[in-house]
Design a protein around this motif. Structure first.
Motif, short mmCIF file in Angstrom:
data_model
loop_
_atom_site.label_atom_id
_atom_site.label_comp_id
_atom_site.label_asym_id
_atom_site.label_seq_id
_atom_site.Cartn_x
_atom_site.Cartn_y
_atom_site.Cartn_z
N ASN A 113 -16.40 -35.18 5.28
CA ASN A 113 -16.26 -35.19 4.08
C ASN A 113 -14.96 -36.29 4.37
N ALA A 114 -14.49 -35.73 5.22
CA ALA A 114 -13.53 -37.38 5.26
C ALA A 114 -13.80 -38.42 4.90
N ASP A 115 -12.50 -38.93 4.22
CA ASP A 115 -13.20 -41.16 3.80
C ASP A 115 -12.48 -42.06 4.66
N GLU A 116 -13.07 -43.02 4.37
CA GLU A 116 -12.69 -43.94 5.49
C GLU A 116 -10.97 -44.68 6.10
N GLY A 117 -9.96 -43.72 4.72
CA GLY A 117 -8.77 -44.08 4.40
C GLY A 117 -8.43 -42.96 5.71
N ARG A 118 -8.64 -41.62 5.36
CA ARG A 118 -8.48 -40.77 6.04
C ARG A 118 -8.86 -40.75 7.82
N VAL A 119 -10.04 -40.97 7.91
CA VAL A 119 -10.77 -41.25 9.41
C VAL A 119 -9.05 -41.76 10.34
N ALA A 120 -9.17 -43.89 9.97
CA ALA A 120 -8.58 -44.55 10.31
C ALA A 120 -6.52 -44.30 9.75
N GLU A 121 -6.23 -43.43 9.17
CA GLU A 121 -5.43 -42.84 9.56
C GLU A 121 -5.15 -41.55 10.45
#
Length: 405
Positions: A164-172
């Motif tokens: 459910n995490a978007d790319e931004g949260r994964v990168a962060e």
């Protein structure tokens, strides 16, 4: 107690002039620009000390002299790096440094998964969510066989988060874990972290404890000779990560550490926050039991949130939350009273981490080390100490009168 403040050197966005206004008298610092394993030259130590003294403060605690991974792994070059470590201790003593804080964590230092968890009052705290870390390990780092190191429920929660995490949260999340937090001396890429983890293959808790024992037996006698007090910092968080051993996490771990080399020079940095992250640690009881070997203390509290698991926490206000900081301060002050009678040393304490509040949000800051959030914590801790001293002093007076009667 000696009220201290962590300063990361000339690059620290919090200046010595600002620290002078907080009420802290002593500085906790290190030569972070020198590579791990390199001897700290007397000239550089003296220059840093002079810079701090010119601001009207005293450099009293070194946090930290990092231990090279070759020592932790028990590799063929460990004696070379231990010799460098002991020479650094001699050089620090020559410059009148008294206390050295260190840890024995493999590869990663302290770990968080969120650097800006918003609390109900609008301040920002550091947080560790176990599902997110497990997701990093299994799905981002893709460490071989990582799933085997976690309970099925933890893996399921991690899978749900990652889905459910978007790319931004994964990168962060990746940046937060790989980049290292303040005080960490190494940063990694996914590839280099995987490669470094591989160098620990076959090293379990027992072997890792033997490696720590070897280090202690080589280093503590030198610390004794030059009158430096070593303070081991607990694991943060105090449980295994990435399939690597963590052996300074519990009451029994600390008891082993202090018994292995029973010298006053082999002591503790008592981090109430780190120890309190583990629910089965009785922080006040541990402060009482080990108080005579505490040279330095980090004081803060942690809390959970609704629905959080046993390995989840966020950093609460310094004197609230789930850790009895008043009780910890009481035990440390009582120990100081005992030391006064036998000519012992004061305990250095610092507010550990802090929320980003007020103007902290608009200025450059290191995660966990804002100016105003720590100032608030230091003020609260000084108030607690004053109250505890008044209470203990009154009881001591009453006991003396009763004995006289």
């Amino acid at each position: 107690m000696k009220h201290s403040w962590r300063w990361f050197g000339p690059s620290d966005p919090v200046t010595l002039a600002e620290i002078r206004q907080t009420g802290a008298t002593d500085i906790v610092s290190a030569l972070h620009h020198l590579p791990n394993g390199e001897v700290w030259p007397v000239e550089e130590i003296a220059a840093r000390r002079s810079e701090i003294e010119a601001a009207g403060l005293t450099w009293s605690v070194v946090e930290s002299v990092p231990i090279h991974e070759e020592i932790k792994r028990g590799g063929p070059l460990r004696d070379k790096y231990i010799d460098a470590y002991t020479q650094t201790l001699r050089n620090l003593a020559e410059c009148h440094l008294q206390v050295v804080c260190y840890n024995f964590l493999p590869i990663l230092d302290w770990v968080r998964t969120d650097l800006g968890f918003e609390l109900t009052d609008g301040s920002w705290a550091l947080r560790y969510t176990h599902a997110e870390f497990v997701a990093f390990d299994i799905f981002i780092l893709q460490r071989p066989d990582a799933e085997k190191d976690y309970a099925a429920d933890d893996v399921a929660s991690a899978r749900e988060f990652f889905a459910n995490a978007d790319e931004g949260r994964v990168a962060e999340l990746e940046r937060t874990i790989l980049g290292g937090l303040p005080g960490s001396e190494e940063t990694y890429s996914l590839e280099s972290l995987r490669d470094t983890i591989e160098t620990y293959k076959g090293i379990d808790d027992s072997i890792y404890r033997q490696n720590l024992s070897y280090f202690l037996h080589r280093v503590v006698p030198v610390a004794e000779q030059v009158d430096i007090r070593l303070g081991m910092h607990a694991d943060d968080p105090p449980w295994p990560l990435l399939g690597l051993p963590r052996i300074v996490s519990s009451r029994d771990d600390i008891a082993w550490l202090l018994a292995e080399v029973p010298s006053p020079a082999n002591g503790l940095t008592f981090c109430a926050g780190s120890i309190g992250e583990r629910l089965d640690n009785d922080v006040v009881a541990m402060a009482r039991e080990f108080a005579d070997r505490v040279h330095f203390a980090h004081l803060r509290s942690t809390s959970r949130w609704e629905g959080s698991g046993p390995y989840d926490f966020y950093e609460a206000d310094h004197i609230s939350g789930g850790t009895d900081i008043v009780g910890v301060v009481r035990e440390l002050v009582a120990e100081e009273y005992q030391r006064e009678s036998r000519g012992g040393s004061e305990i250095f304490v610092r507010p550990d981490h802090g929320h980003q509040i007020l103007d902290d949000k608009g200025r450059v800051t290191r995660p966990g080390y804002p100016l105003i959030g720590r100032l608030k914590g230091l003020s609260e801790l000084r108030g607690v100490e004053a109250g505890v001293r008044a209470m203990l002093g009154t009881r001591s007076d009453e006991s003396s009168r009763a004995a006289s009667a």
